[in-house]
Design an enzyme around this catalytic site. Structure first.
Site, mmCIF file in Angstrom:
data_model
loop_
_atom_site.group_PDB
_atom_site.id
_atom_site.type_symbol
_atom_site.label_atom_id
_atom_site.label_comp_id
_atom_site.label_asym_id
_atom_site.label_seq_id
_atom_site.Cartn_x
_atom_site.Cartn_y
_atom_site.Cartn_z
ATOM 1 N N GLY A 103 43.902 4.934 20.236
ATOM 2 C CA GLY A 103 45.224 5.475 19.986
ATOM 3 C C GLY A 103 45.312 6.936 20.357
ATOM 4 O O GLY A 103 44.351 7.532 20.867
ATOM 5 N N ASP A 104 46.476 7.521 20.087
ATOM 6 C CA ASP A 104 46.797 8.897 20.449
ATOM 7 C C ASP A 104 47.206 9.641 19.187
ATOM 8 O O ASP A 104 48.124 9.197 18.470
ATOM 9 C CB ASP A 104 47.938 8.894 21.468
ATOM 10 C CG ASP A 104 48.212 10.270 22.058
ATOM 11 O OD1 ASP A 104 48.007 11.266 21.353
ATOM 12 O OD2 ASP A 104 48.645 10.328 23.223
ATOM 13 N N PHE A 105 46.550 10.755 18.894
ATOM 14 C CA PHE A 105 46.853 11.464 17.644
ATOM 15 C C PHE A 105 48.235 12.119 17.637
ATOM 16 O O PHE A 105 48.667 12.643 16.621
ATOM 17 C CB PHE A 105 45.768 12.483 17.273
ATOM 18 C CG PHE A 105 45.332 13.429 18.363
ATOM 19 C CD1 PHE A 105 46.239 14.066 19.201
ATOM 20 C CD2 PHE A 105 43.987 13.698 18.540
ATOM 21 C CE1 PHE A 105 45.829 14.944 20.182
ATOM 22 C CE2 PHE A 105 43.559 14.579 19.533
ATOM 23 C CZ PHE A 105 44.486 15.201 20.343
ATOM 24 N N HIS B 211 42.624 23.586 19.270
ATOM 25 C CA HIS B 211 42.568 24.713 20.197
ATOM 26 C C HIS B 211 42.968 24.336 21.612
ATOM 27 O O HIS B 211 43.223 25.212 22.437
ATOM 28 C CB HIS B 211 41.177 25.358 20.174
ATOM 29 C CG HIS B 211 40.122 24.586 20.899
ATOM 30 N ND1 HIS B 211 39.055 25.178 21.534
ATOM 31 C CD2 HIS B 211 39.955 23.245 21.099
ATOM 32 C CE1 HIS B 211 38.291 24.261 22.088
ATOM 33 N NE2 HIS B 211 38.804 23.082 21.829
#
Length: 348
Positions: free
Chosen positions: A234-236, A254
């Site tokens: 998945g994608d955060f 960062h």
């Protein structure tokens, strides 16, 4: 001859010129070090010193060119020079060995290729504030990694295989009462492998992009903890698994500007119950003047991506905007310029 105030005593102007030269010539030495990493010279020296001719034959280099590069690098302490045209490893160059415990070989290659080409376009960043990487490579950094499997492997190894981040986490953070640890954007699983090895009662969840998960599976299996980890593709930016007692976001924020960092943190917050714990692992820029490795890394971030290193106050602001309260900040526990500090927060 350089002017001097007495025999062998340089005047102030000479000292200043030496300081300036050391800065302006840094890329010369960096690229020579990259060449040694790319050629695998440190691996050839792992069994002991060898002559430049022997090394050249072993790695396919020009003997005289290799000698002159190694001579310059030995002069600044990266290699040893025990005899005429003979070179060996020291503690610094041993890190360029492929099999070193904290090998920096992949990082050195990345710095010499993608990073070096980006810094050649630094005037683009100076004039626009935008990453020079995009101008040098025709696309953004993460788009580039997605398109180049070898570059992506180098990056994942450089970011996830060195061991400093697990050290910051395990040395600073209390895991008592934690049953499930969710590593958000957990890379190749180094942190989870370390934490689950230390705590046999701990279970883990790793959230990563689909192309990274197979390497993480292999690393966790090699550590003997895979059966206690749920791997989630998945994608955060979209969704983070719920149900964790402790969430960790390591070396992620960062990479992104403030608005994107807040978006990540808010997605994490949406997966948590009030009072839930979050740990950020990131470098901190100290307030005020003076040398700090984080300030140098921030220069790298400026040229490569749209992210940045931040001060403690800046991270506190991001957390507050995202529904968290900063409760503790633990400085990096190991004296390594790549090591991170641990910031603990709770969901409000």
């Amino acid at each position: 001859m350089s002017p001097s105030t007495g025999a062998g005593v340089p005047d102030a102007n000479t000292v200043e010129r030496m300081v300036l030269l050391s800065v302006l010539s840094g890329s010369w030495l960096a690229q020579a070090g990259y060449a040694m990493a790319k050629l695998g010279v440190a691996d050839l020296l792992d069994d002991g010193p060898r002559t430049a001719d022997e090394l050249a034959a072993g790695c396919g280099a020009h003997p005289e060119a290799l000698h002159r590069m190694l001579r310059a690098l030995a002069a600044v302490g990266l290699f040893e020079e025990p005899g005429p045209r003979t070179y060996g490893l020291n503690d610094a160059s041993r890190l360029l060995c492929s099999g070193a415990a904290r090998s920096a070989r992949r990082s050195a290659i990345m710095y010499g290729e993608e990073v070096f080409r980006s810094f050649a376009e630094i005037m683009h960043t100076a004039r626009t504030g935008k990453p020079a990487f995009d101008r040098a490579h025709g696309m953004g950094f993460f788009e580039y990694l997605h398109a180049d499997a070898e570059a992506e492997r180098r990056y994942n190894e450089a970011m996830g295989g060195t061991g400093e981040t697990p050290a910051a986490f395990t040395a600073s953070c209390d895991l008592d009462g934690v049953r499930t640890l969710v590593d958000v954007g957990g890379g190749t699983g180094t942190l989870l492998a370390d934490a689950l090895t230390a705590r046999p009662d701990l279970w883990g969840v790793l959230l990563e992009l689909p192309e990274v998960v197979p390497e993480a599976r292999g690393r966790l299996a090699a550590a003997g903890v895979l059966e206690r980890v749920r791997l989630t593709e998945g994608d955060f930016f979209d969704r983070v698994p719920s149900g964790g007692d402790l969430y960790v976001v390591s070396r992620c924020l960062h990479n992104w500007p403030d608005d994107k960092a807040v978006q990540i943190l808010r997605t994490v917050r949406a997966a948590m119950e009030p009072g839930g714990r979050l740990v950020l692992l990131e470098k901190l820029i100290p307030e005020g003047p003076g040398f700090s490795p984080a300030k140098l890394v921030d220069l790298l971030m400026l040229v490569m991506v749209t992210g940045r290193e931040r001060t403690l106050a800046e991270y506190r602001d991001l957390l507050t905007r995202s529904g968290f309260e900063l409760v503790a900040a633990h400085p990096a526990p190991v004296p390594d310029p790549r090591a991170e500090s641990a910031l603990e927060a709770t969901a409000v």
